[in-house]
Design an enzyme around this catalytic site. Sequence first.
Site: not given
Length: 388
Positions: A36, A70, A126-127, A129-130, A175
């Site tokens: 990380e 979207s 949410a972390g 990688s959207s 990511d």
Amino acid sequence: MSEAVAETVAARFSELYGAEPHGVWAAPGRVNLIGEHTDYNDGFVMPFALPHTAVAAVSRREDGVLRLHSADVEGGVAELRLDDLSPESDKNWTAYPAGVVWALREAGHAVTGADIHLSSTVPSGAGLSSSAALEVVVALALNDLFSLGLRGWQLARLCQRAENVYVGAPVGIMDQTASACCEAGHALFLDTRDLSQKQIPFDLAAEGMRLLVVDTQVKHSHSEGEYGKRRAGCEKGAALLGVNALRDVAYDDLDEALSRLGDEEEVRRLVRHIVTENERVERVVSLLESGDDTRAIAPILVEGHASLRDDFRISCPELDLVVDTALASGALGARMTGGGFGGSAIVLAEETDVDAITKAVTEAFAAAGFTAPRVFEAVPSAGARRVR
């Protein structure tokens, strides 16, 4: 991702734009097993792709127009002219796909326009990688439609540039590379300095285990200041130590390096995390490649969380509660994952303990007055691909 999802996205594209799309593509979110904040320090990371994906139905245009829609955002079709695209001019969701088009054109690729409809199941904030999934799916679609001949790692580099320069978020390369390059049933051991990759078999189900993702529902944003402060602190540490990046500080030389930083206590903490985290990634890779019991990686996950909490200081009460509760309820290992200040934690558990751990974490959140977490299994899945 099911054929039905691709059909639904294609059908909505046809409603919006009055014609069938030229194709449909998917790119996954990711969860990071270990490693990380090492990516922007030229270090090692080990993500794997999630089954959750961003899906894009896309058609090529020749008139210099980019139309974007979207399913996940209120509003109609956004229309942009390619010649008007400029960095940090767009503060909306459209900056991510538009930034990819800008980055491709800046790199000399003849992209002449597109109609795009997007839908994503990657949890936002949410972390997981959207944003990278959104970028990579657009990049892959345009790569195919315009016959650019770019490989996954090259698309990842361009997507990173889009997010760094166009969006203005100082993210590393992990990511986008995970979304573009991961393989089902594997974790990706990535050297972020030279982008060399190794697919490491990671089949927990075969050993009677599961990896849970616990989304705390606490939202974070990479483009806000704390991420940038950590990155600047790491760069300061490298400069004070006379190295190109903290990757160049050997684990065996850590104590000596820390002593040279004197009273720079904040920098010392950041340096300690990065150097020890790189070593943790190498240990996990070694254990998984040995083919011995995967359970041996569990304590390393816990070590990683302590380092992120105490040295990098990017955890939060909700993340700590997940880790502490899961471990007290029989989990093998647990740690926060992603950029920090919210987002998600991962929990490595025996299959037979999943329900009890999930119940304990949910009850602990309720007792603390926190928003109920979202818990789901993380299954190492395929990277970006054309699906229709």
